[in-house]
Every structure is written in C-alpha cells, then in structure tokens.
Design a protein around this motif. Structure first.
Motif, PDB file in Angstrom:
ATOM      1  N   HIS A 181       0.834  -1.200   0.000  1.00 40.97           N
ATOM      2  CA  HIS A 181       0.000   0.000   0.000  1.00 40.97           C
ATOM      3  C   HIS A 181       0.873   1.256   0.000  1.00 40.97           C
ATOM      4  O   HIS A 181       0.621   2.200  -0.752  1.00 40.97           O
ATOM      5  CB  HIS A 181      -0.914  -0.012   1.224  1.00 40.97           C
ATOM      6  CG  HIS A 181      -1.838   1.158   1.307  1.00 40.97           C
ATOM      7  ND1 HIS A 181      -3.059   1.198   0.663  1.00 40.97           N
ATOM      8  CD2 HIS A 181      -1.720   2.343   1.945  1.00 40.97           C
ATOM      9  CE1 HIS A 181      -3.648   2.355   0.907  1.00 40.97           C
ATOM     10  NE2 HIS A 181      -2.854   3.066   1.684  1.00 40.97           N
ATOM     11  N   VAL A 182       1.908   1.262   0.833  1.00 42.72           N
ATOM     12  CA  VAL A 182       2.807   2.413   0.912  1.00 42.72           C
ATOM     13  C   VAL A 182       3.559   2.598  -0.404  1.00 42.72           C
ATOM     14  O   VAL A 182       3.661   3.712  -0.930  1.00 42.72           O
ATOM     15  CB  VAL A 182       3.799   2.237   2.078  1.00 42.72           C
ATOM     16  CG1 VAL A 182       4.882   3.304   2.025  1.00 42.72           C
ATOM     17  CG2 VAL A 182       3.063   2.281   3.415  1.00 42.72           C
ATOM     18  N   ILE A 183       4.074   1.505  -0.966  1.00 43.47           N
ATOM     19  CA  ILE A 183       4.794   1.587  -2.243  1.00 43.47           C
ATOM     20  C   ILE A 183       3.880   2.093  -3.345  1.00 43.47           C
ATOM     21  O   ILE A 183       4.268   2.928  -4.169  1.00 43.47           O
ATOM     22  CB  ILE A 183       5.387   0.214  -2.600  1.00 43.47           C
ATOM     23  CG1 ILE A 183       6.512  -0.147  -1.621  1.00 43.47           C
ATOM     24  CG2 ILE A 183       5.912   0.204  -4.035  1.00 43.47           C
ATOM     25  CD1 ILE A 183       6.973  -1.584  -1.731  1.00 43.47           C
ATOM     26  N   GLU A 202      -1.962 -12.975  -4.529  1.00 41.16           N
ATOM     27  CA  GLU A 202      -3.092 -12.765  -5.430  1.00 41.16           C
ATOM     28  C   GLU A 202      -3.918 -11.532  -5.091  1.00 41.16           C
ATOM     29  O   GLU A 202      -4.481 -10.902  -5.975  1.00 41.16           O
ATOM     30  CB  GLU A 202      -3.990 -14.007  -5.432  1.00 41.16           C
ATOM     31  CG  GLU A 202      -3.301 -15.243  -6.008  1.00 41.16           C
ATOM     32  CD  GLU A 202      -4.218 -16.437  -6.047  1.00 41.16           C
ATOM     33  OE1 GLU A 202      -5.373 -16.314  -5.592  1.00 41.16           O
ATOM     34  OE2 GLU A 202      -3.791 -17.483  -6.529  1.00 41.16           O
ATOM     35  N   ARG A 203      -4.020 -11.196  -3.826  1.00 38.73           N
ATOM     36  CA  ARG A 203      -4.885 -10.080  -3.439  1.00 38.73           C
ATOM     37  C   ARG A 203      -4.162  -9.180  -2.445  1.00 38.73           C
ATOM     38  O   ARG A 203      -3.613  -9.656  -1.458  1.00 38.73           O
ATOM     39  CB  ARG A 203      -6.186 -10.589  -2.796  1.00 38.73           C
ATOM     40  CG  ARG A 203      -6.987 -11.521  -3.685  1.00 38.73           C
ATOM     41  CD  ARG A 203      -8.236 -12.008  -2.958  1.00 38.73           C
ATOM     42  NE  ARG A 203      -8.961 -12.970  -3.754  1.00 38.73           N
ATOM     43  CZ  ARG A 203      -8.759 -14.286  -3.702  1.00 38.73           C
ATOM     44  NH1 ARG A 203      -7.858 -14.768  -2.861  1.00 38.73           N
ATOM     45  NH2 ARG A 203      -9.442 -15.109  -4.453  1.00 38.73           N
ATOM     46  N   ILE A 204      -4.169  -7.891  -2.726  1.00 35.20           N
ATOM     47  CA  ILE A 204      -3.611  -6.920  -1.797  1.00 35.20           C
ATOM     48  C   ILE A 204      -4.749  -6.420  -0.913  1.00 35.20           C
ATOM     49  O   ILE A 204      -5.674  -5.768  -1.391  1.00 35.20           O
ATOM     50  CB  ILE A 204      -2.958  -5.734  -2.535  1.00 35.20           C
ATOM     51  CG1 ILE A 204      -1.881  -6.231  -3.495  1.00 35.20           C
ATOM     52  CG2 ILE A 204      -2.361  -4.751  -1.534  1.00 35.20           C
ATOM     53  CD1 ILE A 204      -1.270  -5.129  -4.340  1.00 35.20           C
ATOM     54  N   HIS A 326     -13.466  -3.178  -6.873  1.00 30.47           N
ATOM     55  CA  HIS A 326     -12.425  -3.970  -6.230  1.00 30.47           C
ATOM     56  C   HIS A 326     -12.370  -5.386  -6.789  1.00 30.47           C
ATOM     57  O   HIS A 326     -11.897  -6.290  -6.126  1.00 30.47           O
ATOM     58  CB  HIS A 326     -12.675  -4.048  -4.727  1.00 30.47           C
ATOM     59  CG  HIS A 326     -12.612  -2.708  -4.059  1.00 30.47           C
ATOM     60  ND1 HIS A 326     -11.434  -2.165  -3.615  1.00 30.47           N
ATOM     61  CD2 HIS A 326     -13.578  -1.807  -3.776  1.00 30.47           C
ATOM     62  CE1 HIS A 326     -11.675  -0.992  -3.066  1.00 30.47           C
ATOM     63  NE2 HIS A 326     -12.957  -0.749  -3.150  1.00 30.47           N
ATOM     64  N   GLN A 327     -12.845  -5.604  -7.989  1.00 30.81           N
ATOM     65  CA  GLN A 327     -12.833  -6.941  -8.550  1.00 30.81           C
ATOM     66  C   GLN A 327     -11.411  -7.485  -8.576  1.00 30.81           C
ATOM     67  O   GLN A 327     -10.515  -6.876  -9.112  1.00 30.81           O
ATOM     68  CB  GLN A 327     -13.377  -6.920  -9.988  1.00 30.81           C
ATOM     69  CG  GLN A 327     -13.529  -8.310 -10.597  1.00 30.81           C
ATOM     70  CD  GLN A 327     -14.677  -9.081  -9.985  1.00 30.81           C
ATOM     71  OE1 GLN A 327     -15.690  -8.499  -9.650  1.00 30.81           O
ATOM     72  NE2 GLN A 327     -14.516 -10.375  -9.850  1.00 30.81           N
ATOM     73  N   GLY A 328     -11.214  -8.638  -7.948  1.00 32.80           N
ATOM     74  CA  GLY A 328      -9.892  -9.244  -7.940  1.00 32.80           C
ATOM     75  C   GLY A 328      -8.918  -8.558  -7.016  1.00 32.80           C
ATOM     76  O   GLY A 328      -7.736  -8.822  -7.048  1.00 32.80           O
ATOM     77  N   GLY A 329      -9.420  -7.640  -6.152  1.00 31.30           N
ATOM     78  CA  GLY A 329      -8.521  -6.871  -5.293  1.00 31.30           C
ATOM     79  C   GLY A 329      -8.520  -7.359  -3.874  1.00 31.30           C
ATOM     80  O   GLY A 329      -8.218  -8.503  -3.599  1.00 31.30           O
TER      81      GLY A 329
END
Length: 367
Positions: A181-183, A202-204, A326-329
């Motif tokens: 998230h920071v990057i 796969e998911r952040i 957020h699909q796939g997130g």
C-alpha cells in the motif's frame, strides 16, 4: 522515468532509508513480509527506491521466535540517518522492550522519522508514548493487553493502520499488504501490483480488512455458552436461527442471551448475527462470481434491496460498487464455512453445534 513511477506523488528523498529494529523473539515472517516488497520495488523499478538496515540495541545477533539468529547491521548508537523506523516484535513483547529501545525510538520521533511496527512491535511504540492519539494495529494476541495498557492509542483489529506518519501492522503476511500500500502510494499502483504478481500474492488487502480474532482468545474459557451460540450462528448463515431457538439450544433464557452479547461483545445478538452474514457476503462478493441475488439468498437476506441497504450501511458502499471497484482486489480473511449451511431445525442445529465445537470461532466483527 520508470514505467512504474507514472502518476505517483514525487518523493522528497530517494532512496528512502528504513531501519528495522529487531526485538528479541521477533517473528521472521513479519520481517520478511516487510522487507521483500522493498527489494522487489528496487528490482522492478530499476532504481534504488529504498535501502534498509537491521538494528538491535547492542548490535549483537537477535534470536527470532523460530530460533534463527539474525546479525544486525548496526547498533542503535551507530544507526545511520533514517527516514523511517519499523519495530519488529514477536513473542513476549513486554519482556523484549528495554529502556534503550524506548529512548532511541523517542529520539527518532524528535528527528522526524516515520515510525512503524509489525506483529507486536506496536507495543514498543505505545510504551514510548508514540501512539497516543494515533490509530494502530497489532497482532491479535497482543490486542487486549494493548487496549488495557495504552488507552490513548487507537488500537484496532485492522490488518494494518496508516495514520499520518505512523504505519503499524499485525503479523504474518499483513506487513506485505501494508508495504505494498505504501509503495503504491509513493511510486504508483502499477509497481505495487507488479510486486504482488512476483510474489504470487493474489490479493492486496487494505485497511478495511480485519484480523480474524479467535473468540476463545477474547473470552477465555469462562463463556462456553456464548462460544456455542456464535458457533451456531456461523453454521447457520443462509437461514438464520431465531434468537429464542438459539437460547433454547444452549439452555439459556433469551434475556441471558442478550446480556451475554452486551457484556462480552458489546452489541445485541441480532446485530452480531447480521454482521457475520454481511462479512460472509463481502467475502463471496470479492471471491466469487455469484450474482447479487444469489449472495443475498446465501447470506440469509429476504430480498436483494434489503441486502443492499444493510451492506451499504455497514461498509459504506453498495455491493455492486464494491464489486465494480475492487474486482480481484482486496479480500477479507475467510471465516469457517461448513459444507452445507444447516437448516434451523432442532436436530440439524444441534448437529451443527457438535461440529462447530471442534473448530475455531472468530469474533473479528466491527461492532
């Protein structure tokens, strides 16, 4: 300019220098989850965006909770100029923090460094008075003790919290979500996504995702009736059991049932039940291709409009917008799901209770 830097906010200092303060019995997986995204950010961008240093109070090797020994780069007195400091905690955190740690962290705060922590490292920051007035995260094993010991810190069950210049994370792989998230914020989402792909991550997950906190940990062994009731709720999400029936199944009165939830979970049984169903709906929304109508039915809602209304009130966004954006997130941790959701008959409910008694029960519901 690297393809991953486009659209990112410019940094005042590149590379950023980050110090990882290793406390005795720190968890190695949390350290690796925080460091590896930095390494991959450098590799994929073709630039030294970050450099990092490991530190201990005396420069001697530090034992991780798995018994491995890490030799730090330097001691606290000789540490280089740092833009950020991340405290790496682990087992027995209260015994791992000493006066030198506290004084050094306070000096880093005076110099203007960003301060962070992974796993139970937030305890050290709170002990130094550096989390007063800040939202923060910590591993769930340390959650209750931190809330009791540091009432001025906004301790939550979130996987990670970013509040101004305080970056704190729970344990395990959650530091990777925080660092990605920071990057992404500093160097662009494309870079964060590319790092995630390299690690087959796969998911952040984001700041809205919460840890799964075992209910037994929150309640101890003194409330078996409440644990049984929650187990029944989790096993019967498609067709919720009436509260009177729930009380009957575990041999308590309806009034006793209400008192248990108010005293230990700080909400009514019906509200807790609703939020369990909404959390399950969010998981299915993000992890499957089920239609909104199917989701509403599987999670025990009588109609799609009613489901959408409840979902929007709880998460602040309609389910259709959640899926579109957020699909796939990001995704919540999965609560235990039985093979078939039980019907609210006496025999089937008791069967579900018998099965659920051997499983972990979770209470990671924002009340």
């Amino acid at each position: 300019m690297s393809q991953f830097n486009q659209g990112a906010q410019p940094l005042s200092r590149v590379p950023q220098s980050i110090g990882f303060l290793l406390l005795d019995n720190f968890t190695l997986i949390s350290l690796a989850s925080a460091v590896e995204p930095l390494r991959m950010a450098n590799q994929l961008s073709g630039k030294e965006l970050y450099r990092w240093h490991t530190l201990s109070h005396n420069g001697l090797p530090v034992s991780a909770s798995d018994g491995l020994h890490i030799t730090p780069d330097t001691n606290l007195a000789d540490s280089p100029l740092l833009d950020a400091v991340i405290v790496c905690g682990g087992v027995n955190i209260q015994q791992s923090v000493n006066r030198e740690h506290i004084q050094w962290l306070q000096s880093q705060a005076r110099y203007g460094a960003q301060l962070g922590a992974v796993c139970t490292g937030s305890w050290a920051l709170a002990k130094a008075g550096l989390l007063d007035g800040f939202d923060c995260s910590v591993h769930w094993e340390c959650l209750a003790s931190m809330q009791e010991s540091f009432p001025r810190a906004g301790v939550s069950t979130r996987l990670f919290s970013i509040d101004r210049n305080r970056h704190t994370s729970s344990g395990g792989t959650a530091p990777m979500d925080m660092m990605l998230h920071v990057i992404g914020r500093e160097h662009g989402r494309e870079l964060a996504a590319a790092i995630s792909e390299m690690f087959i991550y796969e998911r952040i997950r984001n700041e809205q995702d919460h840890q799964r906190v075992p209910l037994k940990h929150m309640l101890g062994t003194n409330q078996p009736k409440l644990q049984e009731i929650v187990a029944l709720m989790e096993a019967n999400l498609e067709e919720p059991i009436d509260l009177d029936q729930l009380a009957l199944f575990v041999d308590v009165s309806r009034r006793q049932l209400e008192r248990l939830f108010q005293k230990y979970l700080h909400c009514s049984p019906s509200r807790y039940y609703l939020k369990l169903r909404l959390i399950r709906a969010r998981q299915l929304l993000k992890q499957t291709c089920m239609s909104i109508i199917e989701l509403a039915s599987v999670c025990g809602f009588v109609s799609t409009p009613h489901f959408s209304k409840c979902y929007r009130e709880y998460f602040g966004i309609p389910p259709r917008d959640e899926r579109a954006g957020h699909q796939g997130g990001n995704v919540l941790g999965v609560l235990p799901m039985p093979e078939d959701l039980m019907r609210p008959s006496t025999s089937s409910a008791m069967a579900a209770l018998t099965r659920a008694q051997g499983e972990s029960t979770f209470a990671s519901v924002r009340l």
